[in-house]
Each structure stands twice: as C-alpha cells, then as structure tokens.
Design an enzyme around this catalytic site. Structure first.
Site, PDB file in Angstrom:
ATOM      1  N   PHE A  70       0.854  -1.187   0.000  1.00 30.40           N
ATOM      2  CA  PHE A  70       0.000   0.000   0.000  1.00 30.40           C
ATOM      3  C   PHE A  70       0.886   1.232   0.000  1.00 30.40           C
ATOM      4  CE2 PHE A  70      -4.407   1.290   0.717  1.00 30.40           C
ATOM      5  CZ  PHE A  70      -5.085   0.128   0.408  1.00 30.40           C
ATOM      6  N   GLN A  80      -7.607  15.040   3.195  1.00 27.03           N
ATOM      7  CA  GLN A  80      -6.961  14.190   2.191  1.00 27.03           C
ATOM      8  C   GLN A  80      -7.793  13.995   0.922  1.00 27.03           C
ATOM      9  OE1 GLN A  80      -6.251   9.713   2.881  1.00 27.03           O
ATOM     10  NE2 GLN A  80      -4.208  10.611   2.803  1.00 27.03           N
ATOM     11  N   HIS A  92      -7.941  11.620  -2.215  1.00 28.07           N
ATOM     12  CA  HIS A  92      -7.430  10.330  -2.683  1.00 28.07           C
ATOM     13  C   HIS A  92      -7.210  10.428  -4.183  1.00 28.07           C
ATOM     14  CE1 HIS A  92      -7.148   6.090  -3.583  1.00 28.07           C
ATOM     15  NE2 HIS A  92      -7.158   5.797  -2.296  1.00 28.07           N
ATOM     16  N   LEU A 127     -14.597   5.678  -4.890  1.00 30.77           N
ATOM     17  CA  LEU A 127     -13.198   5.341  -4.690  1.00 30.77           C
ATOM     18  C   LEU A 127     -12.771   4.069  -5.406  1.00 30.77           C
ATOM     19  CD1 LEU A 127     -10.918   6.578  -2.865  1.00 30.77           C
ATOM     20  CD2 LEU A 127     -11.151   4.477  -1.582  1.00 30.77           C
ATOM     21  N   GLU A 186      -6.369   2.200  -3.283  1.00 29.34           N
ATOM     22  CA  GLU A 186      -4.938   2.141  -3.532  1.00 29.34           C
ATOM     23  C   GLU A 186      -4.462   0.702  -3.711  1.00 29.34           C
ATOM     24  OE1 GLU A 186      -3.046   5.385  -1.245  1.00 29.34           O
ATOM     25  OE2 GLU A 186      -1.943   3.697  -0.414  1.00 29.34           O
ATOM     26  N   ARG A 197      -0.532   9.540  -0.606  1.00 29.22           N
ATOM     27  CA  ARG A 197      -1.648  10.117  -1.364  1.00 29.22           C
ATOM     28  C   ARG A 197      -1.501  11.595  -1.669  1.00 29.22           C
ATOM     29  NH1 ARG A 197      -6.284   6.820   1.927  1.00 29.22           N
ATOM     30  NH2 ARG A 197      -5.714   4.846   0.959  1.00 29.22           N
ATOM     31  N   HIS A 211     -11.619  12.695   0.464  1.00 32.14           N
ATOM     32  CA  HIS A 211     -11.659  11.347   1.017  1.00 32.14           C
ATOM     33  C   HIS A 211     -11.622  11.257   2.537  1.00 32.14           C
ATOM     34  CE1 HIS A 211     -11.098   7.061   1.010  1.00 32.14           C
ATOM     35  NE2 HIS A 211      -9.919   7.140   1.582  1.00 32.14           N
ATOM     36  N   ARG A 224      -2.613  11.117   5.992  1.00 30.27           N
ATOM     37  CA  ARG A 224      -2.766   9.749   6.481  1.00 30.27           C
ATOM     38  C   ARG A 224      -2.277   8.757   5.439  1.00 30.27           C
ATOM     39  NH1 ARG A 224      -6.632   5.647   5.780  1.00 30.27           N
ATOM     40  NH2 ARG A 224      -8.113   6.957   4.657  1.00 30.27           N
TER      41      ARG A 224
HETATM   42  C1  LIG Z   1     -14.492   4.481   0.015  1.00 30.19           C
HETATM   43  C2  LIG Z   1     -13.555   4.465   1.189  1.00 30.19           C
HETATM   44  C3  LIG Z   1     -12.561   3.508   1.278  1.00 30.19           C
HETATM   45  C4  LIG Z   1     -11.694   3.467   2.358  1.00 30.19           C
HETATM   46  N1  LIG Z   1     -10.734   2.492   2.418  1.00 30.19           N
HETATM   47  C5  LIG Z   1      -9.924   2.435   3.508  1.00 30.19           C
HETATM   48  C6  LIG Z   1      -8.955   1.399   3.645  1.00 30.19           C
HETATM   49  O1  LIG Z   1      -8.823   0.525   2.787  1.00 30.19           O
HETATM   50  N2  LIG Z   1      -8.174   1.382   4.732  1.00 30.19           N
HETATM   51  C7  LIG Z   1      -8.301   2.319   5.715  1.00 30.19           C
HETATM   52  O2  LIG Z   1      -7.583   2.227   6.699  1.00 30.19           O
HETATM   53  N3  LIG Z   1      -9.219   3.300   5.634  1.00 30.19           N
HETATM   54  C8  LIG Z   1     -10.032   3.385   4.553  1.00 30.19           C
HETATM   55  N4  LIG Z   1     -10.962   4.387   4.468  1.00 30.19           N
HETATM   56  C9  LIG Z   1     -11.164   5.282   5.613  1.00 30.19           C
HETATM   57  C10 LIG Z   1     -11.973   4.588   6.689  1.00 30.19           C
HETATM   58  O3  LIG Z   1     -12.851   3.659   6.113  1.00 30.19           O
HETATM   59  C11 LIG Z   1     -12.806   5.543   7.529  1.00 30.19           C
HETATM   60  O4  LIG Z   1     -12.008   6.607   7.940  1.00 30.19           O
HETATM   61  C12 LIG Z   1     -13.340   4.839   8.768  1.00 30.19           C
HETATM   62  O5  LIG Z   1     -14.031   3.676   8.397  1.00 30.19           O
HETATM   63  C13 LIG Z   1     -14.217   5.736   9.603  1.00 30.19           C
HETATM   64  O6  LIG Z   1     -14.848   4.961  10.612  1.00 30.19           O
HETATM   65  P1  LIG Z   1     -15.668   5.637  11.768  1.00 30.19           P
HETATM   66  O7  LIG Z   1     -16.110   4.551  12.680  1.00 30.19           O
HETATM   67  O8  LIG Z   1     -14.892   6.748  12.349  1.00 30.19           O
HETATM   68  O9  LIG Z   1     -16.925   6.308  11.037  1.00 30.19           O
HETATM   69  P2  LIG Z   1     -18.109   5.705  10.108  1.00 30.19           P
HETATM   70  O10 LIG Z   1     -17.892   4.301   9.753  1.00 30.19           O
HETATM   71  O11 LIG Z   1     -18.319   6.684   9.032  1.00 30.19           O
HETATM   72  O12 LIG Z   1     -19.357   5.708  11.083  1.00 30.19           O
HETATM   73  C14 LIG Z   1     -19.982   6.882  11.497  1.00 30.19           C
HETATM   74  C15 LIG Z   1     -21.166   6.496  12.345  1.00 30.19           C
HETATM   75  O13 LIG Z   1     -21.670   7.641  12.997  1.00 30.19           O
HETATM   76  C16 LIG Z   1     -23.073   7.659  12.920  1.00 30.19           C
HETATM   77  N5  LIG Z   1     -23.488   9.056  13.052  1.00 30.19           N
HETATM   78  C17 LIG Z   1     -22.993  10.145  12.411  1.00 30.19           C
HETATM   79  N6  LIG Z   1     -23.601  11.256  12.848  1.00 30.19           N
HETATM   80  C18 LIG Z   1     -24.501  10.870  13.794  1.00 30.19           C
HETATM   81  C19 LIG Z   1     -25.436  11.560  14.618  1.00 30.19           C
HETATM   82  N7  LIG Z   1     -25.599  12.871  14.551  1.00 30.19           N
HETATM   83  N8  LIG Z   1     -26.199  10.830  15.468  1.00 30.19           N
HETATM   84  C20 LIG Z   1     -26.083   9.473  15.524  1.00 30.19           C
HETATM   85  N9  LIG Z   1     -25.205   8.788  14.773  1.00 30.19           N
HETATM   86  C21 LIG Z   1     -24.428   9.477  13.922  1.00 30.19           C
HETATM   87  C22 LIG Z   1     -23.393   6.981  11.606  1.00 30.19           C
HETATM   88  O14 LIG Z   1     -24.683   6.430  11.650  1.00 30.19           O
HETATM   89  C23 LIG Z   1     -22.325   5.892  11.583  1.00 30.19           C
HETATM   90  O15 LIG Z   1     -22.786   4.757  12.283  1.00 30.19           O
HETATM   91  C24 LIG Z   1     -11.827   4.436   3.378  1.00 30.19           C
HETATM   92  C25 LIG Z   1     -12.816   5.409   3.294  1.00 30.19           C
HETATM   93  C26 LIG Z   1     -13.666   5.447   2.203  1.00 30.19           C
HETATM   94  C27 LIG Z   1     -14.694   6.531   2.123  1.00 30.19           C
END
Ligand SMILES: Cc1cc2nc3c(=O)[nH]c(=O)nc-3n(C[C@H](O)[C@H](O)[C@H](O)COP(=O)(O)OP(=O)(O)OC[C@H]3O[C@@H](n4cnc5c(N)ncnc54)[C@H](O)[C@@H]3O)c2cc1C
Ligand code: SF4
Ligand code: FES
Lengths: 580, 231
Positions: free
Chosen positions: A118, A238, A240, A250, A253, A284, A351, A393
């Site tokens: 990666f 960031q 991507h 997306l 990578e 990135r 991203h 990142r």
């Molecule tokens: C397409 C894509 C591919 C990626 N690929 C990778 C990868 O291969 N490797 C890597 O390390 N990272 C990757 N990332 C980054 C990574 O996936 C995310 O940064 C990470 O999953 C975020 O997780 P989280 O738990 O912080 O938030 P999220 O999974 O976004 O969860 C947010 C949660 O908050 C809740 N929520 C939001 N606002 C409220 C509110 N007001 N009240 C109640 N609930 C609320 C939502 O319902 C949800 O459950 C990728 C990101 C994207 C977009």
C-alpha cells in the site's frame, strides 16, 4: 413535541468501526446505549476497501517500528509520535483480535492472514514497498464492520437505530448526556449519560466530488464546536488520487498495491518523475498533487484534459477477479467499461479528514491547547484527531485507528463511569433543541433559502477554492463566500412540516455542521503559511518546521474562527525532507 | 433528456393509502436512479422519504422496487431501465413513509440465526489458521450487505412473514461453512424449524434480486443439504 427520557451510564454516538469497537469494550461494564443515525451496517466503514496495516510479517520481515517510521514520515512529521507508537504497536493484537472474532481475512497458502502493499508503507525505513496491509479482497471495511456488529449482536449490546444525536448537555464543564431525534417518529429523546463517545465519522460532503457517503456531515465535531470545543488540524483534508472521474467513487490504492499504474494522456507513467523510488505507491498527498499538476500542465486525458488513467490491464483477469472484485465492478456498473481491457478515467476525490475533535491517546476530548480534558467526553475514529495521521494519512491506517482508539475510548468510558456517580438531566433539557426545530418548521418555505441550494454552492466553492492547491487569494475568497452562505443559512427553510421520516429537517441541521467544518478548514488553511502534507499553499510552497511544527486548534468565536497552536510531540524521528 | 418517473407515495400523517405521483425530470442517461430521487427531493418535493447513504451499492440502504424488480436505486442507471420509471417500496414489510419500510422484523430474523462466530477454544496469541480453500467455501455469503432485496422479493415471505427469509439463511451460511466456527449444529437446528430453510420453494427471485451477486438460492440449498446431515 413528544419528549422521552432514558437513563444510561454511557452513550456512544455512531456505530461505524470506531463506535462498535468502543461498545464491545464498554458494554460489559455499564448500562450502555449505542445511538446511530444509520443502521449500524450502513456506516461508511463498510465502504473501506483495501486493507488495515499491521506488522504481522506474514509475507516478509517487518516490525512495528518501520510501520511507525512510515506513518510519521507520511504525516509530514505532524503526527504526535507517542500516539503513532501506540497505533503501530497495538496494530498487531488488534488484527489478531478481529480474526478471533471471525473476520474472514484473505489467506496465504500457509493459512496465515494475507498482506499486500500500500502507498507509503515500506520496509527498513524506505528501502522498498512493504507487504503490511491485511485484507479481505477489496472489501476489508465491510468485513470489519460486519464482524464488529456481529460481535455486538452476540453480546446483546443495546442500539437505538435511526436516532440522530443533535445536542450534547455539558453543565459546568461536565458531561451529562445527549439529545437525539427519532427519525421514524420525530420524537425527542433525552439520554442521561455521564460518559459520551463521539464516533460519527468524517465530513467529506463539504466537497463536491467525494468518496464519502451522504451521511458524512461532521455531526460530532459540529456539535462540540458549537459548544466551544476546538477542532484540530482542520486544514489537512486528504484527496485520494483515484476516484472515478466525476463520480468520486473510490478505487482503492490496493489497485496500485497489486501493480496498477497511473498514466497521463500520452500513456506515460508520470509517477516515475515525481517519486522515482516508489512511484505509483507514493503517499496520497504526493500522488494527488502529481495528478493535479499533470492536469494543469495539459497532460490530462479526455476532451477537457481533466483526468488521468488508472491502468490495470496488465494485471490479468485472474488477479483482478481474486483481489479487486468490487472496485472493478464499480467501474463496470458506473462507467460501463471493462477494466481488464481498458484503462479507467480517474481524478482525485475528497476522502479523509485528518483533523477533527482533539483527543489524547486515551480518546479523552481536549478543550484547549494546554491539554485540559473535558470530563466524560470521548471521541474516536475519523471524527477525532489524536493525532496519528498528522498532515497526511497513509492508506490502511484509518481502519487501524478506528479499532485501536475505539477500544481505548471504550476503556476510558469504563474508567470514568466506575469512578463517578450518575448525572441527572432535567425534563426540559431538550428545550434548546425543540425551539430550534420548531423555528425551522414554522418558517415559510422559499427555494432561495432551501438546503440543497445552499449546500450545492458550498460544495462547488469549496471544491474550487479550498481543494488540493490553495492560496491566500483563493482562501480569502472562500472566507467571504462562507460568510454569505452563513447569512443565508440563518434563514434556511424546509418544505416538509411532518414528523415522520422528515429527512429534509435533518439535512437542514446537518448543513450547519458542513458550514462549521468548512469555516474551520478554510480559516486553518489561510493561517498556515507553509505547505505540509495535504495542505499545499502555492504562495508558501516549502514546509517550515521552524514556525509551523504545530497543530492548529480552531475555536468558534461568534461567527468567525479563532486559531491557537499546540506543539507537535516528537519522538524517535526528527523531521527530515520527505522524499520517496 | 426528459424522463417520466412515477413514485408510489404514502405519508401516514395525511394519507389513508398510497398513491402514485408523476414527475418529469431532466436527466442524464448515465445518472443513477438515486440521483433522480434526489432531484425530486431537493428541487421539487422535500418531503419525499427514502433511505440512502453510500450511493455506490455497498451500504444496503436503498433497496426498492423499480419497474417491478428489486434493486438498489444507487446501482442502476437511468439508461438501463425503461420509461416511465415506476418506483415503489420493497414488499412484505410495513411502509413507514414513501419508500421507507420498517426493517425491524428483517433484522430480528437475521439475529435469530446466531450471525456471529462461535468458538470457545483458546485461540492462542496469533491468528487461527485457515487455508485459502476453506476460506473460499463461504466467500460468496460474506458479501451480504443486509439490504433485504432478496427477502422482500420472495413469494414465500410475502405470504408468510414468519419465514426467516433468504437474507437470514445467507448469513447463517456464512458461519455454517466457516471452518473456524463450532456452532453449525445449533444454527442448523434453528433453520430446520417450520419457518426455516425448508420453506424455500426455489423461486430464484432472491438470486436475481441480490445486488451483490450472491448465489442466494444455492446458499439456501447448501444449508438445506447440511441440515440433513445433523440428525
Ligand atoms: C471508500 C472508502 C474507502 C476506504 N478504504 C480504507 C482502507 O482501505 N483502509 C483504511 O484504513 N481506511 C479506509 N478508508 C477510511 C476509513 O474507512 C474511515 O475513515 C473509517 O471507516 C471511519 O470509521 P468511523 O467509525 O470513524 O466512522 P463511520 O464508519 O463513518 O461511522 C460513522 C457512524 O456515525 C453515525 N453518526 C454520524 N452522525 C450521527 C449523529 N448525529 N447521530 C447518531 N449517529 C451518527 C453513523 O450512523 C455511523 O454509524 C476508506 C474510506 C472510504 C470513504
Ligand atoms: S443476500 Fe444479497 S439481496 Fe439478500 S440481503 Fe444480502 S446483499 Fe441483500
Ligand atoms: S445508498 Fe448505499 S447501497 Fe445504495
């Protein structure tokens, strides 16, 4: 409005990877509720594709120190190094733990977890690309989200699905609970809770072309910012390199990790010029800048010269089918081309938020630059800034971040709850919120002040003025635009006056968070007079460690933003020029 | 181009039953059906209710019936469907408003089949080993995003909503065929029940509905066959 009251010890806002991991840690030790605006399995963690890094050394020699070195260098030396050490050291057990809970990783012939290359991850501090990303085909995030949810189901964790948190109650500097809106009924719910974790994910919807879900509107950071809590390092957003042209969907990578190559309109592998040693697998920020530069120099493809190609045609049908099935399906579905035979049009896509709610390494929220802890409030995942990602990142480090610091948030909740007594909230605790909602409902609807109009202008102008390359001029211009949009937002109106599934109302409230995220991004970017990681100023092109080896803290100051700064915590690695 | 879109609307606060509304929209053939719904919501009638999040077929929010077939609105392009485009909520679950249905019973069925790994053996300090072949046996069913397109396309489910439905069986399959799991027998006992896998009449609707390309009917057949081995 109907108001219902609940009493818990702890509440977790968000059921993505970070929120669910925190819940698994906290649930056995307290009366806990997880509140989420989406069904947990709809969280955007499920969209993550490529992998999650840990120095398991399953393919070749590796150790967590090299992972830490890469993370610090990738961050352009802005990450706090003690936090990075924790991230990389705890990575190994975190991956193993997920496997024990059932995560179906892809496997090597010997049965161990498979690992792939990666961007920015190397062996021996830069010698060659490293096989460090643990993966499950190109749906690693989906598997993490499913596995963590499955674990929560097996534990009987209490969820409030499709409840949107809209306010936090902090009295005399102490957390007392949150207020949520039940989407299906329009009822208001007061949740008494002395420990609250925000794990609400990112805010990519401030830009027009983004890999982020519609739901990623910066709710957690927005709610706290409006209460006077600062947001850290917001200028570092960031882009991507490989989003599908125009759509922003997306293409991981992992495509380049498996050997994919970026080409300009002449078919040239241009990354050879920008990062001679690791080429297409440079971090990135560098690859996105390289693409933007190719495009601005007229080397972009297509009638408008505004994209480049991601070429997978030499990988062969079998590798593509085994290792990149989903992303190549996206290309077939949305672009209608066959990536086995044809290169894919791509452009950088908004991203990931490196910045967010400032926390210490135990996920405790900090309320100023001296490290004062806000008792009872925690944050983890993309909504938080620890900071392990600094100015840029590395791929795979976010899925890692959400489990390592999600767990720590859960532990901190347990420590806090076991040493404090329940807090009571009065029956009129929701009054501010109900007033706000009633105000919105009462105003006559007008198209000029509708949510989509204001939001579209916000996204278009952020895309134009505060994207990969910024200047004092573009940022000043955007500051002015944001202030006008803010004025218009004061009069925002909605047409739906109903109680049931009134998502127009919620979009109106989310728009305020998007404005907050944009204000802090632009103000922090305008003040930082250097280029570092994802923040590239065309009028200050050099990194300036003498003046700017510090984190920005953006505070709400009436309708404007006030900035303060905090020194970066260094460690084993002295800042050096960043070359690949 | 202009496209005609008919949406089955229902607002419990004002309507006694659902009714069709017609919209004429300016659309690009490459746009998603979801983009059309956004156009209605954002620029015509803000009260239109539907779920969505990721907008590219990975979160499972927006299963609906388009021209009679279950699909994710974000995964199908305007040029792929015939006009006028008819959009309705998925069938067999109570409608809350417009295209939003109550998913409680769907998730309850999912939870019934023990959708989590059960293995109380001491795993040791490192990962459990699993050969690529063993991993492959349940690859297909790991892809499920719980969108309910399969279950709500099933004629058996329409007439007997106590049937656990294809999605729950898919999620049981994911663990039954995982070499690391020790609770297959319990899961199969649950699926042997009157409302379990044998209700399936192999109509194949579920397989054509699945936006993740999961061989749903085959997974159900695998589970039925496995159930016969536990006596
Ligand atoms: C397409 C894509 C591919 C990626 N690929 C990778 C990868 O291969 N490797 C890597 O390390 N990272 C990757 N990332 C980054 C990574 O996936 C995310 O940064 C990470 O999953 C975020 O997780 P989280 O738990 O912080 O938030 P999220 O999974 O976004 O969860 C947010 C949660 O908050 C809740 N929520 C939001 N606002 C409220 C509110 N007001 N009240 C109640 N609930 C609320 C939502 O319902 C949800 O459950 C990728 C990101 C994207 C977009
Ligand atoms: S099996 Fe397919 S159609 Fe059924 S819920 Fe899962 S993803 Fe949706
Ligand atoms: S919006 Fe996520 S699957 Fe369609």
């Amino acid at each position: 409005m109907k108001v219902i009251k609940h009493s818990f010890d702890g509440v977790i806002v968000g059921a993505g990877g970070a929120g669910l991991r925190a819940a698994i840690e906290a649930a056995p030790h307290m009366k806990l509720a997880v509140i989420t605006k989406l069904y947990p399995t709809r969280s955007h963690t499920g969209a993550a594709q490529g992998g999650m890094s840990a120095a398991l050394a399953n393919v070749e020699e590796d150790n967590w120190n090299w992972h830490a070195f890469d993370t610090v260098k990738g961050s352009d030396y802005l990450a706090d190094q003690p936090a990075v050490d924790i991230l990389c050291k705890e990575a190994i057990d975190s991956v193993v733990e997920l496997e024990h809970w059932g995560l179906p990783f892809s496997r090597l012939e010997n049965g161990k977890i498979a690992q792939r290359r990666f961007g920015g991850h190397t062996v021996k501090e830069g010698e060659a690309p490293a096989f460090r990303a643990c993966y499950a085909a190109d749906r690693t995030g989906h598997m993490i989200l499913q596995t963590l949810y499955q674990k929560c189901v097996s534990m009987g964790v209490t969820f409030f699905d499709e409840f949107q948190v809209l306010d936090i109650k902090i009295d005399d500097g102490v957390c007392k609970g949150v207020i949520a809106y039940e989407i299906a009924t329009g009822d208001i719910h007061i949740f008494e809770a002395r420990a609250v974790t925000f794990a609400t994910g990112g805010f990519g919807k401030i830009y027009k072309v983004s890999s982020n879900a519609h739901s990623l509107t910066g709710d957690g950071p927005g709610i706290l910012y409006q209460k006077g809590i600062p947001l850290e390092d917001m200028e570092f957003y960031q882009f991507h390199p490989t989003g599908i042209y125009r759509l922003g969907i997306l293409l991981s990578e992992a495509a380049r990790g498996e050997g994919g190559i970026l080409r300009n309109k002449d078919g040239e592998r241009f990354m050879e010029r920008y990062a001679p040693s690791i080429k297409d697998l440079a971090p990135r920020d560098m690859v996105s800048r390289a693409i933007a530069t190719e495009i601005s120099e007229g080397n972009g493809a297509g009638p408008n010269n505004d994209f480049v190609y991601l070429d997978l045609t030499h990988l062969g049908a079998e590798t593509i089918k085994q290792k990149l099935p989903d992303i190549t399906d996206f290309v077939r579905t949305y672009v209608k081309i066959e990536p086995i035979n044809e290169p894919i049009p791509v452009q950088p896509t908004a991203h990931y938020a490196m910045g967010g709610i400032p926390t210490d390494v135990n996920a405790r929220v900090l309320s100023d630059v001296t490290g004062t802890v806000l008792p009872g409030v925690y944050s983890a995942g993309e909504s938080a800034c620890v900071s392990v990602h600094g100015a840029n990142r590395l791929g795979t480090n976010s899925l890692l971040d959400i489990v390592v610091f999600g767990k720590r948030a859960g532990q901190s909740m347990v420590d806090y709850v076991s040493s404090t007594k329940p807090m009571a909230l009065s029956d009129n605790a929701a009054e501010d919120l109900t007033n706000k909602i009633e105000n919105l409902m009462e105003k006559d609807h007008s198209l000029e002040f509708s949510v989509p109009r204001i939001r579209e202008e916000l996204q278009d102008t952020m895309e134009e003025n505060a994207k990969i390359f910024r200047s004092e001029e573009s940022l000043e211009k955007q500051t002015k635009i944001l202030s006008d949009l803010r004025d218009r937002y004061q009069n925002v109106t909605i047409s739906d006056k109903g109680k049931v599934f009134n998502t127009e109302l919620l979009e109106a409230i989310e728009l305020e968070y998007l404005l907050d995220m944009s204000d802090t991004t632009v103000a922090s970017a305008l003040h930082r007079k250097e280029s570092r990681g994802a923040h590239s100023r065309v009028d200050h092109v050099e990194r300036d460690d003498k003046n700017w080896l510090k984190h920005s803290f953006a505070f709400k100051n009436g309708d404007s933003v006030k900035l303060e700064y905090k020194d970066v915590e260094l460690g084993n690695y002295e800042p050096k020029e960043r070359k690949y | 181009m202009n496209v005609k879109v008919n949406i089955l609307r229902y607002n419990p606060e004002t309507d006694r039953k659902g009714h069709w509304e017609e919209y004429i929209l300016e659309a690009d053939p490459d746009e998603r059906i979801l983009d059309l719904l956004h156009k209605v919501k954002w620029f015509d009638d803000g009260s239109l209710a539907f779920r969505r999040s990721c907008a590219h077929g990975v979160c499972g929010s927006d299963a609906m019936v388009v021209n009679g077939e279950n699909m994710l609105a974000c995964q199908v392009l305007v040029k792929e469907v015939s006009t006028p485009i008819k959009i309705e909520p998925i069938r067999g679950l109570p409608v809350i408003k417009d295209l939003v249905v109550n998913m409680d019973s769907f998730f309850d069925s999912y939870k019934k089949v023990m959708p989590y790994l059960v293995n109380d053996d001491e795993p040791g300090e490192r990962e459990r080993l699993q050969s690529p072949e063993d991993r492959d046996r349940f690859e297909d069913t790991t892809k499920c995003i719980l969108c309910a397109a399969c279950t709500t396309s099933c004629p058996v489910f329409w007439t007997a909503d106590t049937y656990v439905g294809p999605a729950a069986i898919v999620n049981a399959h994911r663990f039954v065929f995982d070499s690391r799991d020790n609770a297959s027998k319990q899961r199969l006992e649950i699926l042997k029940d009157v409302d379990g896998a044998f209700r399936c009449r192999t109509a194949f609707n579920c397989t054509s509905a699945c936006p993740r390309g999961i061989q749903v009917t085959k997974a159900i057949e695998d589970v039925k066959r496995e159930t016969l081995t536990i006596n």
